[in-house]
Design a protein around this motif. Structure first.
Motif, PDB file in Angstrom:
ATOM      1  N   MET A   1     -14.171  -9.574   6.615  1.00  0.00           N
ATOM      2  CA  MET A   1     -13.665  -8.351   5.984  1.00  0.00           C
ATOM      3  C   MET A   1     -14.785  -7.563   5.317  1.00  0.00           C
ATOM      4  O   MET A   1     -15.854  -8.084   5.024  1.00  0.00           O
ATOM      5  N   GLY A   2     -14.509  -6.328   5.041  1.00  0.00           N
ATOM      6  CA  GLY A   2     -15.491  -5.432   4.428  1.00  0.00           C
ATOM      7  C   GLY A   2     -15.362  -4.076   5.075  1.00  0.00           C
ATOM      8  O   GLY A   2     -16.000  -3.789   6.076  1.00  0.00           O
ATOM      9  N   ARG A   3     -14.433  -3.282   4.524  1.00  0.00           N
ATOM     10  CA  ARG A   3     -14.114  -1.990   5.140  1.00  0.00           C
ATOM     11  C   ARG A   3     -15.290  -1.017   5.036  1.00  0.00           C
ATOM     12  O   ARG A   3     -15.739  -0.467   6.022  1.00  0.00           O
TER      13      ARG A   3
ATOM     14  N   ARG B   1       0.868  -1.179   0.000  1.00  0.00           N
ATOM     15  CA  ARG B   1       0.000   0.000   0.000  1.00  0.00           C
ATOM     16  C   ARG B   1       0.905   1.229   0.000  1.00  0.00           C
ATOM     17  O   ARG B   1       2.048   1.178   0.438  1.00  0.00           O
TER      18      ARG B   1
ATOM     19  N   ASP C   1      -3.904   4.164   6.837  1.00  0.00           N
ATOM     20  CA  ASP C   1      -2.769   3.341   6.411  1.00  0.00           C
ATOM     21  C   ASP C   1      -1.962   4.087   5.352  1.00  0.00           C
ATOM     22  O   ASP C   1      -2.276   5.236   5.013  1.00  0.00           O
TER      23      ASP C   1
ATOM     24  N   THR D   1     -10.507  -7.059  -5.556  1.00  0.00           N
ATOM     25  CA  THR D   1     -10.800  -6.796  -4.138  1.00  0.00           C
ATOM     26  C   THR D   1     -11.803  -7.823  -3.645  1.00  0.00           C
ATOM     27  O   THR D   1     -12.805  -8.070  -4.305  1.00  0.00           O
ATOM     28  N   ILE D   2     -11.498  -8.434  -2.513  1.00  0.00           N
ATOM     29  CA  ILE D   2     -12.499  -9.383  -2.006  1.00  0.00           C
ATOM     30  C   ILE D   2     -13.711  -8.637  -1.470  1.00  0.00           C
ATOM     31  O   ILE D   2     -14.752  -9.227  -1.285  1.00  0.00           O
ATOM     32  N   ASP D   3     -13.577  -7.334  -1.193  1.00  0.00           N
ATOM     33  CA  ASP D   3     -14.716  -6.592  -0.645  1.00  0.00           C
ATOM     34  C   ASP D   3     -15.832  -6.405  -1.669  1.00  0.00           C
ATOM     35  O   ASP D   3     -16.941  -6.021  -1.321  1.00  0.00           O
TER      36      ASP D   3
ATOM     37  N   GLU E   1     -16.175  -5.925   9.201  1.00  0.00           N
ATOM     38  CA  GLU E   1     -15.216  -5.128   9.979  1.00  0.00           C
ATOM     39  C   GLU E   1     -15.549  -3.629  10.003  1.00  0.00           C
ATOM     40  O   GLU E   1     -15.201  -2.920  10.930  1.00  0.00           O
TER      41      GLU E   1
ATOM     42  N   ARG F   1      -8.812 -14.452   2.675  1.00  0.00           N
ATOM     43  CA  ARG F   1      -8.244 -13.855   1.472  1.00  0.00           C
ATOM     44  C   ARG F   1      -6.847 -14.387   1.126  1.00  0.00           C
ATOM     45  O   ARG F   1      -6.317 -14.065   0.062  1.00  0.00           O
TER      46      ARG F   1
ATOM     47  N   TYR G   1      -7.871 -12.706   7.756  1.00  0.00           N
ATOM     48  CA  TYR G   1      -6.893 -12.927   6.686  1.00  0.00           C
ATOM     49  C   TYR G   1      -6.994 -14.320   6.079  1.00  0.00           C
ATOM     50  O   TYR G   1      -6.505 -14.543   4.983  1.00  0.00           O
TER      51      TYR G   1
HETATM   52  O1  LIG Z   1      -4.620  -5.355   6.656  1.00  0.00           O
HETATM   53  P1  LIG Z   1      -4.523  -4.909   5.257  1.00  0.00           P
HETATM   54  O2  LIG Z   1      -3.586  -5.701   4.432  1.00  0.00           O
HETATM   55  O3  LIG Z   1      -4.298  -3.440   5.101  1.00  0.00           O
HETATM   56  O4  LIG Z   1      -5.926  -5.194   4.574  1.00  0.00           O
HETATM   57  C1  LIG Z   1      -7.163  -5.023   5.180  1.00  0.00           C
HETATM   58  C2  LIG Z   1      -8.178  -4.512   4.209  1.00  0.00           C
HETATM   59  O5  LIG Z   1      -8.105  -5.131   2.960  1.00  0.00           O
HETATM   60  C3  LIG Z   1      -9.408  -5.414   2.468  1.00  0.00           C
HETATM   61  O6  LIG Z   1      -9.555  -6.793   2.423  1.00  0.00           O
HETATM   62  C4  LIG Z   1      -9.600  -4.911   1.060  1.00  0.00           C
HETATM   63  O7  LIG Z   1      -9.600  -3.537   1.022  1.00  0.00           O
HETATM   64  C5  LIG Z   1     -10.368  -4.765   3.478  1.00  0.00           C
HETATM   65  O8  LIG Z   1     -11.542  -5.471   3.673  1.00  0.00           O
HETATM   66  C6  LIG Z   1      -9.541  -4.720   4.718  1.00  0.00           C
HETATM   67  O9  LIG Z   1      -9.898  -3.654   5.564  1.00  0.00           O
END
Ligand SMILES: O=P(O)(O)OC[C@H]1O[C@](O)(CO)[C@@H](O)[C@@H]1O
Ligand SMILES: Nc1ncnc2c1ncn2[C@@H]1O[C@H](COP(=O)(O)OP(=O)(O)OP(=O)(O)O)[C@@H](O)[C@H]1O
Ligand SMILES: [Mg+2]
Length: 500
Positions: free
Chosen positions: A263-265, A164, A337, A218-220, A319, A379, A376
């Motif tokens: 997951m699912g921001r 990232r 992040d 993206t899995i989201d 999440e 994914r 985790y």
């Molecule tokens: O911990 P990492 O690697 O930043 O990824 C977490 C994020 O990645 C995702 O799977 C995709 O954006 C989100 O659901 C999750 O918040």
């Protein structure tokens, strides 16, 4: 090129309200490029296919539920091989990069780009950029061949590594130019596609013969326009194992509660589909649907009732759900992040504690709560069979587009047909669960959980919700968006943005 931050759009109008939101082509900024016959016409596997090449004017409709008097609406250019290509095989120097979080299927897409380029177009110069965008200028590249990627689809993760942050456009394009790269395949989510868009703009500004193709990951499943993103099905399937475990634990203890965080921001698709698929879940909480804990109609009241009725229950929480409630009780700072994404507070731990505190109060029933966080695990696995096939089609569509000279596009299925979609259409907004749509209603009726909305809230939500695509739900009222939301030009874009 961007004008006030808005990319120049390539719009073509036709009869009966037909609108093509086209993608850029190398010839838009490099005139008189030579073309070559597509080598696929001599490929024994493909030469027998009747009408293998896509017609120049084939397009894919965004809205396929129509009424008698509907206008034809927005279309995207259909993906697929063209009669003529703009690259000779030995001229191609392709690179692949993976950015953002992991997703099942990344290795399959990498494999299929390498094998597709080699077997369909005779391309052998293919390199992998390691560690995401920053790898363009921070690391050496690795050479990729069908042999070196042969069995990577059986592994989770990405053989190229990912990251990232670290996107410095000018340095990335310098690196592309210095290395003589002329096809760039970029795999990643919404942030990555934004990054790909600015890379394309800089390449266009410098007038380079470089095709930039984005493959949405993206899995989201929060990428707009496309039907769904690869890896999503695999993640939902893997989530079943966690939900099953939560159910077994909950069932086996008096007043057992199984809580699973998925997951699912910003989008609750994984939680919603995992819940619908499992049938063992009593309540699903997602970011799009606000909820509250105490009082009539709240979560605790519902939990007490369910425990009384069944003696156990399972909760699934995305999440990103309830973030405002946690922030309120913890008064935490807003952290980000490396890519600028909001860092979330752990809803699973918070909710576990709140539930325990609530039931520990005098007069309440003693509970047995088991919290499972498979975040985790869902994914970091290899993609399942259907995602593998989907990844292959995405890779092939991207290759055909780049070879045909298209650039600045994301590839993906729209109503089941693969299309080339301009970057800005997949980055301008995120795909979210529409809680006024039928799919969320199906979930509410399957779990029989409260909606946590008063009649006044419901009216408000109906007004606010912009329907988005809902994973192949062709009956969804969400499909109406592009007619209802337009003003004047009927193409889903702001007025005045239709010049070409
Ligand atoms: O911990 P990492 O690697 O930043 O990824 C977490 C994020 O990645 C995702 O799977 C995709 O954006 C989100 O659901 C999750 O918040
Ligand atoms: N607006 C932007 N302009 C340029 N680069 C960007 C932009 N937004 C994000 N990026 C870059 O894209 C890469 C990936 O972004 P991000 O970490 O948000 O993941 P993502 O692609 O959205 O995937 P995920 O599904 O995991 O969220 C990072 O290297 C980040 O710096
Ligand atoms: Mg993202």
């Amino acid at each position: 090129m961007a004008l006030d931050g808005i990319p120049k759009m390539k719009i073509v109008h036709g009869d009966a309200g037909y609108v093509l939101e086209d993608v850029p082509h190398l010839t838009d900024f490099i005139p008189d490029l030579p073309t070559y016959p597509n080598p696929l016409q001599d490929n024994p596997a493909y030469s027998v296919v009747k009408q293998y090449f896509v017609n120049h004017d084939d397009t894919v409709a965004q809205k396929i539920v129509v009424q008698k008097d509907s206008t034809r609406g927005t279309h995207f250019r259909r993906a697929g091989p063209r009669q003529k290509v703009y690259f000779e095989s030995d001229e191609v120097q392709a690179c692949i990069v993976t950015c953002g979080g992991l997703c099942p299927g990344l290795n399959t897409v990498i494999r299929e780009i390498v094998c597709g380029l080699a077997y369909m177009y005779g391309v052998t110069n293919i390199i992998g950029i390691e560690d995401g965008y920053k790898g363009f200028y921070a690391r050496n590249t690795i050479s990729l061949s069908p042999r070196s990627v042969n069995d990577i689809h059986k592994r989770g993760g990405t053989i190229l590594n990912t990251s990232r942050g670290g996107h410095v456009t000018s340095k990335i394009v310098d690196s592309i130019q210095d290395r003589g790269i002329n096809q760039v395949y970029i795999l990643g989510g919404d942030g990555t596609q934004r990054g790909a868009s600015v890379i394309f703009e800089e390449i266009q500004r410098r007038g380079l013969k470089v095709a930039v193709a984005g493959i949405p990951k993206t899995i989201d499943n929060d990428i707009a326009v496309i039907d769904k993103s690869f890896g999503f099905d695999t993640a939902v399937e893997e989530a079943q194992r966690a939900i099953n475990a939560a159910h077994v634990e909950a069932e086996s203890f008096e007043n057992g509660i199984g809580l699973v965080k998925l997951m699912g921001r910003y989008s609750g698709f994984i939680a919603m589909y995992a819940t619908l698929a499992s049938r063992d879940v009593d309540c699903c909480l997602i970011p799009e649907s606000p909820f509250y804990l105490e009082g009539p109609g709240g979560l605790f009241e519902f939990m007490e009732k369910r425990l009384k009725e069944n003696g156990h229950m399972v909760l699934v929480v995305a999440e990103g759900a309830g973030q405002e409630l946690i922030a309120e009780s913890l008064r935490t700072m807003n952290h980000q992040d490396a890519s600028g994404n909001k860092l979330l507070l752990d809803v699973g731990l918070w909710l576990s504690q709140k539930i325990k505190d609530h039931f520990a109060n005098k007069g309440k029933i003693p509970i047995n709560l088991k919290y499972i966080d498979p975040t985790y695990m869902i994914r970091a696995i290899p993609s399942n069979a259907s995602d593998n096939v989907y990844c292959t089609l995405l890779a092939h569509s991207a290759i055909h587009g780049a070879m045909a000279g298209y650039t600045g596009f994301t590839v993906g299925p729209v109503n089941g047909r693969h299309a080339y979609i301009p970057f800005h259409r997949v980055t301008e907004k995120q795909n979210k669960v529409v809680i006024t749509d039928r799919m969320w209603a199906r979930l509410l009726s399957s779990t029989n959980q409260p909606s946590f909305l008063s009649p006044i809230d419901m009216e408000q939500v109906k007004k606010e919700d912009e329907p988005a695509n809902q994973l192949f739900d062709q009956n969804s009222i969400a499909d109406d968006y592009h007619v209802e939301s337009t003003e004047g030009n009927n193409n889903g874009l702001p007025d005045g943005s239709t010049s070409c």
